[in-house]
Enzyme design. Structure first.
Site, short mmCIF file in Angstrom:
data_model
loop_
_atom_site.label_atom_id
_atom_site.label_comp_id
_atom_site.label_asym_id
_atom_site.label_seq_id
_atom_site.Cartn_x
_atom_site.Cartn_y
_atom_site.Cartn_z
N ASP A 44 0.84 -1.20 0.00
CA ASP A 44 0.00 0.00 0.00
C ASP A 44 0.88 1.26 0.00
OD1 ASP A 44 -2.10 1.90 0.61
OD2 ASP A 44 -3.25 0.22 1.45
N THR A 85 -6.69 3.51 -2.39
CA THR A 85 -6.54 2.09 -2.02
C THR A 85 -7.60 1.17 -2.63
OG1 THR A 85 -5.36 2.59 0.00
CG2 THR A 85 -6.53 0.51 -0.04
N ASN A 106 -12.47 5.15 -1.89
CA ASN A 106 -12.59 4.36 -0.66
C ASN A 106 -13.99 4.58 -0.09
OD1 ASN A 106 -9.94 3.44 -0.76
ND2 ASN A 106 -9.17 5.25 0.32
N LYS A 167 -5.95 -3.64 6.34
CA LYS A 167 -7.16 -2.90 5.95
C LYS A 167 -8.19 -3.88 5.39
CE LYS A 167 -4.83 1.35 4.43
NZ LYS A 167 -4.55 2.22 3.27
N ASP A 311 1.34 2.50 3.85
CA ASP A 311 0.48 3.64 3.55
C ASP A 311 0.30 4.54 4.77
OD1 ASP A 311 -1.44 5.05 1.70
OD2 ASP A 311 -2.83 4.53 3.31
N HIS A 315 1.70 8.37 4.92
CA HIS A 315 0.84 9.52 5.25
C HIS A 315 1.42 10.30 6.43
CE1 HIS A 315 -2.53 9.11 2.56
NE2 HIS A 315 -2.64 7.83 2.82
N ASP A 358 -1.03 -0.29 -4.75
CA ASP A 358 -2.37 0.20 -5.07
C ASP A 358 -2.35 1.67 -5.50
OD1 ASP A 358 -1.58 0.98 -2.55
OD2 ASP A 358 -3.57 0.77 -1.65
N HIS A 359 -1.22 2.34 -5.33
CA HIS A 359 -0.99 3.73 -5.72
C HIS A 359 0.37 4.08 -5.16
CE1 HIS A 359 -1.66 4.87 -1.56
NE2 HIS A 359 -2.77 4.15 -1.57
N HIS A 492 -1.99 11.00 -1.75
CA HIS A 492 -2.00 10.49 -3.13
C HIS A 492 -3.40 10.64 -3.67
CE1 HIS A 492 -3.98 7.03 -1.25
NE2 HIS A 492 -3.09 7.20 -0.29
ZN LIG Z 1 -3.32 6.27 1.55
#
Ligand SMILES: [Zn+2]
Length: 551
Positions: A44, A85, A106, A167, A311, A315, A358-359, A492
């Protein structure tokens, strides 16, 4: 004599040719044997350059092994907006974009239910193994099949398919509609891996045993760098102005006493924001491998893993943080641990792995500003106020906007009809207005999305992310390196390369050794794995297999 020589040569050629054919036949037959296990790994928020930036510090058995012994697609991208995500995971496994699979964010504003919905929320199913009020979950908002669904269909449900991620959306969407199980992590006071009665009525014994052991709690320890912090020359200074850090600690600097900090940071939830989240995920994956006997018979099983922690850490600390470098050096060892386990338990050459993200993510814009690189912060409140003022002036109506989210404006279509306004005209007047606002680089109406076929650029990424039934009325794209976020940490979501460029590694059975800079898209993965398995492609897949990676 001469004739005799040629005759011999011809005989030799025929003989060599014959034996080559024979070898080829053996190879073809071998390649028809399916892998016993396919493993999809999503990291992630992993940027492509995390493979290259930290390369010299990686072990030989993790990322490097996949890069050097497998196939490395170095120019792999998301081909839609928004890069979040849930749409990311859905696209990897369905082989198509939100335009068809319907996972447009999301969370998004549901025009029918007239409320914000969460991608995998489903109140018709109950949590299993948790009291958590958010774990009402199913994959039913995803409208099409995944490669994992197709494997189930192909083998008359004999394949086992299991999804695992901290997640819920990272576990549920990849595993598809017909999975045996998806497991995710509830932190808070629980610290447990849980599921939904969409899949099962109670957790299997191996999962219960994992939860009652100290497997999670033992990671509430001190997070210090894996190696001497002075050797982390590929990341910025530990103390800087661009990181959020944890509540209860003044500076975002090593070491972090997680047991102490857990009280102010959601108890077990703090583990999600550390590399130990990846280790806990790996521990649980290995418990699942053993408990479910994955890859142990001739019917191919499919395990989907998503490492969620990078992720949260990205962040919190941004792209250049020492914390990020440490996270990837440690994740590398978790990947090595996984591959070693597959070697020992499934067998070298009996399994296939792919790894992607996922990004990706942008450098902290405040940091870019300090380097004079164009960047900035978009303020949602100011935007909403400006837009409302415009609509009041133009249409004498203060309540035309129902929701703003995922770079889209949702209009109240009933209200527009009531006021006898033309929807298309209102959409276009908003586009013409907001294009003058700071940091808005492009804006398009839903009407344009319906009536134009874009073949390139940001507009085609918006179109690939646009679902006619679910998406909003006006679509917006910011200037490069502009985010709507705090000045510390990063995010993102855009169609710029810092968000779209992610790793794509294939490794193991049926995969060639090699690499390419040829552009590949994230939606190429599902048809490629389908081709490798000889199964039908996901039912809305919009691509063809990457033939050059297949043996
Ligand atoms: Zn994120």
């Amino acid at each position: 004599m001469k004739y005799h020589f040629t005759y011999l040569m011809a005989l030799m050629l025929i003989f060599t040719g014959y034996s080559q054919n024979n070898n080829q036949q053996v190879l073809v037959e071998n390649s028809k044997v399916k892998p016993k296990l396919v493993v999809g790994i999503v990291v992630d928020q992993m940027r492509y350059d995390y493979l290259t930036r930290f390369y010299d510090k990686y072990s030989d058995g993790g990322f490097k092994r996949m890069m050097n012994d497998g196939y490395d697609c170095k120019n792999n991208h998301y081909n839609f907006i928004p890069t979040f995500t849930a749409p990311g995971h859905a696209s990897i496994y369905t082989g198509t974009t939100p335009k068809y699979h319907g996972i447009i964010g999301n969370n998004w504003y549901d025009k029918v239910e007239k409320k914000s919905v969460y991608c995998v929320n489903d109140d018709s199913f109950n949590p299993v193994g948790t009291e958590d009020k958010y774990s009402f979950v199913s994959p039913r908002r995803m409208l099409v099949t995944t490669v994992t669904d197709q494997l189930k269909l192909h083998t008359q449900q004999q394949s086992k398919v299991i999804g695992i991620a901290m997640k819920d959306r990272g576990a549920v969407l990849p595993a598809g509609h017909s999975a045996n199980a998806a497991y995710w992590f509830v932190g808070k006071d629980e610290g447990n891996w849980v599921s939904s009665d969409y899949y099962m009525t109670e957790l299997p014994k191996w999962a219960q045993d994992f939860n009652t052991s100290d497997a999670v709690e033992k990671y509430l320890k001190t997070w210090n760098t894996l190696y001497d912090i002075n050797t982390y020359t590929e990341s910025g200074p530990d103390l800087n102005n661009f990181e959020k850090g944890f509540k209860g600690k003044e500076t975002a600097t090593f070491p972090y006493d997680l047991k102490k900090l857990s009280k102010d940071n959601g108890n077990f939830d703090i583990l999600k924001e550390t590399p130990f989240g990846n280790s806990i995920t790996t521990d649980f994956v290995l418990a699942a491998m053993k408990g479910e006997q994955l890859g142990k018979d001739d019917v191919t099983d499919f395990l989907t893993i998503s490492y969620s922690s990078p992720d949260y850490i990205g962040h919190n600390f941004g792209v250049d943080a020492k914390e990020i470098q440490d996270t990837y050096l440690r994740l590398d060892l978790d990947i090595e641990r996984l591959l070693n386990y597959f070697d020992a338990e499934v067998g070298v050459g009996n399994y296939t792995v792919f790894l992607t993200a996922d990004h990706a993510a942008v450098h902290v814009p405040a940091f870019l500003e300090s380097l004079k690189i164009p960047s900035g912060y978009f303020d949602n409140k100011t935007f909403k106020a400006q837009l409302d003022a415009f609509l009041i002036k133009k249409y004498a109506a203060a309540d035309l906007v129902e929701d703003i989210g995922n770079f889209q404006i949702f209009l109240d279509r009933n209200r527009i009809a009531q006021l006898n306004l033309n929807l298309q005209e209102v959409q276009q007047s908003i586009v013409d207005e907001i294009i003058a606002y700071d940091f808005i680089e492009r804006a398009y109406s839903a009407h344009t999305m319906h009536n134009t076929s874009f073949n390139g650029g940001i507009e085609s990424l918006l179109q690939n992310g646009y679902h006619q039934k679910r998406s909003g009325d006006v679509l917006v794209s910011f200037n490069a390196a502009v985010i709507s976020y705090s000045r510390k940490g990063t995010t993102h979501g855009s169609g710029y390369l810092y968000d779209t460029h992610v790793p794509l590694l294939f490794f193991g059975k049926g995969i060639k050794t090699g690499s390419t800079f040829q552009k590949t898209d994230i939606i190429d993965i599902a048809p490629t794995i389908s081709a490798l398995l000889g199964i039908s492609f996901p039912n809305a897949s919009t691509r063809v297999p990457l033939e050059f990676v297949l043996d």
